[in-house]
Design a protein around this motif. Structure first.
Motif, PDB file in Angstrom:
ATOM      1  N   ASP A 443      13.412 -14.784  -3.992  1.00 26.12           N
ATOM      2  CA  ASP A 443      13.012 -14.361  -5.352  1.00 26.12           C
ATOM      3  C   ASP A 443      11.543 -14.663  -5.592  1.00 26.12           C
ATOM      4  OD1 ASP A 443      15.483 -13.455  -5.894  1.00 26.12           O
ATOM      5  OD2 ASP A 443      16.134 -15.194  -7.083  1.00 26.12           O
ATOM      6  N   ILE A 444      11.131 -15.864  -5.213  1.00 30.09           N
ATOM      7  CA  ILE A 444       9.720 -16.247  -5.424  1.00 30.09           C
ATOM      8  C   ILE A 444       8.805 -15.268  -4.692  1.00 30.09           C
ATOM      9  CG2 ILE A 444       7.972 -18.005  -4.872  1.00 30.09           C
ATOM     10  CD1 ILE A 444      10.160 -20.142  -5.332  1.00 30.09           C
ATOM     11  N   LEU A 445       9.133 -14.998  -3.440  1.00 34.30           N
ATOM     12  CA  LEU A 445       8.260 -14.130  -2.628  1.00 34.30           C
ATOM     13  C   LEU A 445       8.251 -12.702  -3.178  1.00 34.30           C
ATOM     14  CD1 LEU A 445       9.161 -15.483   0.919  1.00 34.30           C
ATOM     15  CD2 LEU A 445       6.955 -15.671  -0.233  1.00 34.30           C
ATOM     16  N   GLN A 446       9.436 -12.229  -3.600  1.00 38.81           N
ATOM     17  CA  GLN A 446       9.512 -10.869  -4.102  1.00 38.81           C
ATOM     18  C   GLN A 446       8.703 -10.706  -5.384  1.00 38.81           C
ATOM     19  OE1 GLN A 446      13.599  -9.717  -3.971  1.00 38.81           O
ATOM     20  NE2 GLN A 446      12.889  -8.454  -2.254  1.00 38.81           N
ATOM     21  N   GLN A 447       8.901 -11.633  -6.313  1.00 39.59           N
ATOM     22  CA  GLN A 447       8.174 -11.545  -7.592  1.00 39.59           C
ATOM     23  C   GLN A 447       6.673 -11.643  -7.362  1.00 39.59           C
ATOM     24  OE1 GLN A 447       9.708 -14.300 -10.493  1.00 39.59           O
ATOM     25  NE2 GLN A 447      11.780 -13.532 -10.183  1.00 39.59           N
ATOM     26  N   TRP A 448       6.310 -12.526  -6.479  1.00 35.61           N
ATOM     27  CA  TRP A 448       4.892 -12.730  -6.156  1.00 35.61           C
ATOM     28  C   TRP A 448       4.305 -11.435  -5.561  1.00 35.61           C
ATOM     29  CZ3 TRP A 448       3.335 -16.992  -2.043  1.00 35.61           C
ATOM     30  CH2 TRP A 448       1.938 -17.092  -1.980  1.00 35.61           C
ATOM     31  N   SER A 449       5.065 -10.794  -4.671  1.00 33.16           N
ATOM     32  CA  SER A 449       4.538  -9.602  -3.991  1.00 33.16           C
ATOM     33  C   SER A 449       4.434  -8.415  -4.941  1.00 33.16           C
ATOM     34  CB  SER A 449       5.410  -9.252  -2.787  1.00 33.16           C
ATOM     35  OG  SER A 449       6.643  -8.768  -3.244  1.00 33.16           O
ATOM     36  N   GLN A 450       5.178  -8.483  -6.086  1.00 35.84           N
ATOM     37  CA  GLN A 450       5.099  -7.364  -7.032  1.00 35.84           C
ATOM     38  C   GLN A 450       3.998  -7.551  -8.073  1.00 35.84           C
ATOM     39  OE1 GLN A 450       9.176  -7.171  -8.208  1.00 35.84           O
ATOM     40  NE2 GLN A 450       9.731  -6.201  -6.263  1.00 35.84           N
ATOM     41  N   MET A 451       3.335  -8.690  -8.018  1.00 33.93           N
ATOM     42  CA  MET A 451       2.266  -8.942  -9.005  1.00 33.93           C
ATOM     43  C   MET A 451       1.021  -8.159  -8.651  1.00 33.93           C
ATOM     44  SD  MET A 451       2.719 -13.011  -9.549  1.00 33.93           S
ATOM     45  CE  MET A 451       1.361 -13.237 -10.663  1.00 33.93           C
ATOM     46  N   LYS A 452       0.263  -7.795  -9.680  1.00 34.60           N
ATOM     47  CA  LYS A 452      -1.028  -7.118  -9.462  1.00 34.60           C
ATOM     48  C   LYS A 452      -2.100  -8.194  -9.323  1.00 34.60           C
ATOM     49  CE  LYS A 452       0.585  -2.940 -10.337  1.00 34.60           C
ATOM     50  NZ  LYS A 452       1.821  -3.336  -9.695  1.00 34.60           N
ATOM     51  N   PRO A 453      -3.166  -7.905  -8.582  1.00 34.89           N
ATOM     52  CA  PRO A 453      -4.244  -8.899  -8.476  1.00 34.89           C
ATOM     53  C   PRO A 453      -4.727  -9.309  -9.858  1.00 34.89           C
ATOM     54  CG  PRO A 453      -4.632  -7.066  -6.987  1.00 34.89           C
ATOM     55  CD  PRO A 453      -3.443  -6.702  -7.807  1.00 34.89           C
ATOM     56  N   GLY A 454      -4.953 -10.577 -10.056  1.00 29.82           N
ATOM     57  CA  GLY A 454      -5.467 -11.087 -11.336  1.00 29.82           C
ATOM     58  C   GLY A 454      -4.361 -11.497 -12.294  1.00 29.82           C
ATOM     59  N   GLN A 455      -3.106 -11.112 -11.982  1.00 25.94           N
ATOM     60  CA  GLN A 455      -1.972 -11.451 -12.861  1.00 25.94           C
ATOM     61  C   GLN A 455      -1.657 -12.930 -12.813  1.00 25.94           C
ATOM     62  OE1 GLN A 455       1.186  -8.678 -11.842  1.00 25.94           O
ATOM     63  NE2 GLN A 455       1.860  -8.761 -13.970  1.00 25.94           N
TER      64      GLN A 455
END
Ligand code: PMP
Ligand code: GLN
Length: 455
Positions: A443-455
């Motif tokens: 979950d951590i990795l997935q949510q992190w990978s869906q973030m936009k730069p600067g988020q």
């Protein structure tokens, strides 16, 4: 130490210092304290640093290698039964080199696996975990000026242990082959160059350290690879310290081959094992060294003059657990048959999750670790301050622990100083975890990978 009631140890130490007690914590005193040369340059320890970080930031912890599921019932029951014994001897000192029931079953168990009769009294030494067995090898058999060949990446303690014995570590890397169109690579793609390896053997070489299955890579050395190493050991009359603590954890039909069983190797090999890894009880700290009497005698000298013996009840419990496993060796109901099957599923769960976010895993053939390449990770990571001192993977993992609550171990920690910068794009995960823990990491990795730069 007499402590004032209610004061923590740290506060008590501070109080004493203020009162001018001659503590080594005092700055004035520090300069007068000169350390022994053997501890020079070996003071840093990756586990001390990253275990503390993982605990400080309350992480989903795939860092230090230990299962977060319990040992099987028969193993826990063996310990309970051992400490419930009214026989007072279970609670007292036992034989220095191994509790008799334990050395007896270890000799029987591994005698069968090695295809030779082992004498419980002279071919087995019980130690405080595999760590102590390794320490006894280096202290008992490596001298000032001796060279010891270490295959990179390596379990970190080999290097400081060789140095503390006065020896010189000589490193040889496992080199990854190119993926040749495959999306995923395997730990089997990491190989030794036979000529490069032979060139490391000199007149000063005393021993080679082998670790199969290998921590952190998960490589299980094939019989052919072991024959190459064995051939060189015999040709150059070299010892082999074979760290086989992950011997049961092999996947995809791979076979663990014991180098001591190859021609000419028994007489020159110390084989090291761990009940902690065998029975998913790393805190028990029971390990062993197996080998010919004329090698083990020097390990016994180190052991009798340092640790003397390890906890009797823990040895008794391991003896009982091994006895149970001996009766069902290689049968489907054996824990040592079931454990790798469960772990292989966990490995695949983590492989899928890492692949999905672009952290390219190297599929391990064994152990409960895998390393993943972070260079194409599809998630925003801030510009981590450049440092000549600290490799990128270490800065990355520290950032991940502090900001994402996910703990891993930087793979550069398993390399010698000159190689650290060449292998600073991999991080190691431990997958001997409850599925809920692996899912929380996903979950951590997935949510992190869906973030936009600067988020
Ligand atoms: N060798 C290797 C390769 C390891 O990963 C470990 C980690 N536990 C050890 C030795 C030490 O084992 P023990 O916990 O039995 O001391
Ligand atoms: N062998 C374990 C690992 O590699 C733990 C080592 C340790 O805690 N010293 O994670």
């Amino acid at each position: 130490m007499l402590r004032r009631p209610g004061l923590s140890l740290t506060r008590e130490l501070l109080r004493r210092n203020n009162l001018g007690f001659p503590l080594c914590y005092s700055k004035a005193k520090m300069s007068a304290v000169s350390k022994a040369r053997r501890v020079e340059g070996v003071d840093k320890n990756i586990w001390v640093e990253f275990v503390k970080l993982a605990a400080t930031y309350k992480t989903v912890n795939l860092g230090q290698g230990f299962p977060n599921f319990p040992p099987p019932d028969f193993v826990r029951e063996a310990f309970v039964e051992a400490i419930s014994e009214k026989d007072t001897l279970i609670h007292q000192y036992t034989r220095a080199f191994g509790h008799p029931p334990l050395v007896t079953i270890v000799a029987k168990f591994f005698g069968k696996l090695l295809g030779r009769e082992l004498d419980p009294l002279s071919n087995v030494l019980v130690t405080v975990g595999a760590y102590e067995a390794l320490f006894c090898c280096f202290q008992g058999l490596v001298d000032d000026g001796d060279e010891v060949i270490i295959i990179e990446p390596y379990f970190d303690c080999y290097e400081p242990m060789v140095k503390m014995a006065g020896g010189t570590p000589v490193f040889i890397p496992l080199r990854p082959k190119s993926a040749e169109g495959r999306t995923l690579t395997s730990s089997g793609d990491w190989q030794l160059d036979p000529e490069e390896l032979e060139a490391k053997f000199t007149k000063r070489t005393k021993a080679i350290v082998l670790n199969s299955p290998n921590n952190p890579l998960g490589k299980v050395f094939s019989r052919k690879e072991l024959e190459l190493i064995a051939g060189l050991c015999v040709k150059h009359n070299i010892l082999c310290f074979s760290d086989e603590v992950y011997e049961w954890l092999v996947y995809d039909g791979n076979k663990h081959v014991r180098i001591a069983s190859l021609p000419g190797m028994w007489d020159r090999t110390v084989t090291i094992g761990s009940a902690g890894k065998t029975f998913s009880a790393t805190g028990w700290k029971v390990g062993w060294a197996l080998g010919p009497d004329d090698l083990l005698t020097h390990l016994r000298t180190v052991h009798q003059n340092s640790v003397y013996h390890c906890a009797t009840a823990a040895q008794e419990a391991v003896a009982r657990a091994l006895q149970t496993e001996f009766q069902r060796m290689e049968k489907p109901e054996s824990y040592l048959v079931q454990l790798p099957k469960e772990l292989q599923q966990k490995r695949d769960r983590l492989v899928n999750c890492l692949s999905a976010v672009g952290m390219k895993p190297v599929i391990p053939e064994g152990t409960y670790f895998l390393i993943a390449d972070i260079s194409e990770f599809k998630a925003p990571v801030p510009d981590l301050q450049k440092s000549d001192e600290e490799p990128y993977d270490s800065r990355f993992v520290k950032w991940m622990i502090k900001n994402k609550g996910l703990a891993a171990i930087p793979v550069s920690a398993f390399y010698s100083t000159p190689q650290k910068k060449n292998f600073d794009r991999f991080i190691r995960f431990c997958f001997a975890k409850e599925n809920a823990t692996l899912d929380a990491a996903a979950d951590i990795l997935q949510q992190w990978s869906q973030m936009k730069p600067g988020q």
